[in-house]
Design a protein around this motif. Structure first.
Motif, PDB file in Angstrom:
ATOM      1  N   VAL A 173       6.669   7.453  -9.196  1.00 36.31           N
ATOM      2  CA  VAL A 173       5.640   6.898  -8.304  1.00 36.31           C
ATOM      3  C   VAL A 173       5.100   7.953  -7.336  1.00 36.31           C
ATOM      4  O   VAL A 173       3.883   8.052  -7.164  1.00 36.31           O
ATOM      5  N   LEU A 223       1.194   8.917  -7.004  1.00 38.36           N
ATOM      6  CA  LEU A 223       0.486   8.806  -5.727  1.00 38.36           C
ATOM      7  C   LEU A 223      -0.076  10.149  -5.270  1.00 38.36           C
ATOM      8  O   LEU A 223      -1.144  10.202  -4.656  1.00 38.36           O
ATOM      9  N   TYR A 245      -6.084   1.671  -7.858  1.00 33.93           N
ATOM     10  CA  TYR A 245      -4.743   1.300  -8.310  1.00 33.93           C
ATOM     11  C   TYR A 245      -4.172   0.250  -7.368  1.00 33.93           C
ATOM     12  O   TYR A 245      -4.645   0.068  -6.245  1.00 33.93           O
ATOM     13  N   THR A 289       0.854  -1.191   0.000  1.00 35.51           N
ATOM     14  CA  THR A 289       0.000   0.000   0.000  1.00 35.51           C
ATOM     15  C   THR A 289       0.887   1.238   0.000  1.00 35.51           C
ATOM     16  O   THR A 289       2.076   1.170   0.333  1.00 35.51           O
ATOM     17  N   ALA A 290       0.308   2.367  -0.337  1.00 34.40           N
ATOM     18  CA  ALA A 290       1.057   3.621  -0.300  1.00 34.40           C
ATOM     19  C   ALA A 290       1.552   3.894   1.119  1.00 34.40           C
ATOM     20  O   ALA A 290       2.689   4.340   1.310  1.00 34.40           O
ATOM     21  N   PHE A 345       6.674  12.515  -2.356  1.00 35.48           N
ATOM     22  CA  PHE A 345       5.216  12.621  -2.406  1.00 35.48           C
ATOM     23  C   PHE A 345       4.757  13.954  -1.833  1.00 35.48           C
ATOM     24  O   PHE A 345       3.942  14.649  -2.439  1.00 35.48           O
ATOM     25  N   LEU A 360      -0.225  -1.175  -6.165  1.00 33.29           N
ATOM     26  CA  LEU A 360       1.228  -1.036  -6.209  1.00 33.29           C
ATOM     27  C   LEU A 360       1.871  -2.399  -6.016  1.00 33.29           C
ATOM     28  O   LEU A 360       1.520  -3.130  -5.086  1.00 33.29           O
ATOM     29  N   MET A 415      -3.250  10.435  -7.173  1.00 36.09           N
ATOM     30  CA  MET A 415      -4.259   9.511  -6.650  1.00 36.09           C
ATOM     31  C   MET A 415      -4.791   9.960  -5.284  1.00 36.09           C
ATOM     32  O   MET A 415      -5.951   9.714  -4.961  1.00 36.09           O
ATOM     33  N   ALA A 416      -3.959  10.624  -4.495  1.00 38.43           N
ATOM     34  CA  ALA A 416      -4.404  11.104  -3.179  1.00 38.43           C
ATOM     35  C   ALA A 416      -5.536  12.110  -3.319  1.00 38.43           C
ATOM     36  O   ALA A 416      -6.420  12.185  -2.461  1.00 38.43           O
TER      37      ALA A 416
END
Length: 164
Positions: free
Chosen positions: A88, A92, A103, A36-37, A51, A105, A95-96
């Motif tokens: 990445v 992310l 998605y 997971t992220a 990020f 990972l 996507m946040a």
């Protein structure tokens, strides 16, 4: 005099070798497998730092709002890979802001393999590889880096998929 030089050289060499072996103890092991992220950020701080910088830099979110609900992106990357460390976190960060896009990972080892053999079944050769799927059908890939941006590249894939 010659003996002193040899003693100094041997001492320096031993000091260098012991420094190298102790530095390996602080090296972060690469993540491998589905992750997971949150797990990625907890175990790979460089991804968290990147990020946080990328979240503020995103744009064109209105295009993402038009993406279909059945869009899914599979991300294959290496925590050891410089391209993954760059791309990445950007992905992310996007996507946040858009949790409606699903998605997955998958972190790969140095041979670009994972325990479930997902990378092998998807014929992943380079990292990172973002496999974009609509209704469980692959419509395109982003390999190593985007052509324009994640938003533009994926939006283009969706346009092409809708025409066919």
């Amino acid at each position: 005099m010659f003996n002193r030089i040899i003693v100094i050289m041997v001492t320096c060499l031993l000091s260098f070798i012991s420094g190298c072996s102790s530095s390996n103890n602080t090296t972060i092991k690469p993540a491998i497998g589905t992750i997971t992220a949150e797990q990625l950020f907890a175990h790979q701080p460089i991804f968290q730092e990147s990020f946080q910088q990328k979240v503020a830099l995103q744009g064109r979110e209105q295009l993402v709002e038009q993406w279909p609900e059945d869009l899914h992106i599979e991300v294959f990357f290496g925590t050891w890979c410089h391209d993954s460390k760059r791309e990445v976190p950007k992905f992310l960060a996007l996507m946040a802001k858009h949790p409606q896009v699903s998605y997955q990972l998958t972190a790969l080892d140095y041979k670009k393999q994972d325990p479930l053999k997902l990378a092998q079944s998807h014929r992943v050769k380079f990292t990172p590889t973002f496999i974009v799927k609509k209704a469980n059908k692959e419509i395109g890939r982003i390999v190593e880096y985007t052509k324009q941006s994640f938003v533009k590249d994926i939006s283009e894939m969706l346009k092409v998929a809708d025409k066919s």
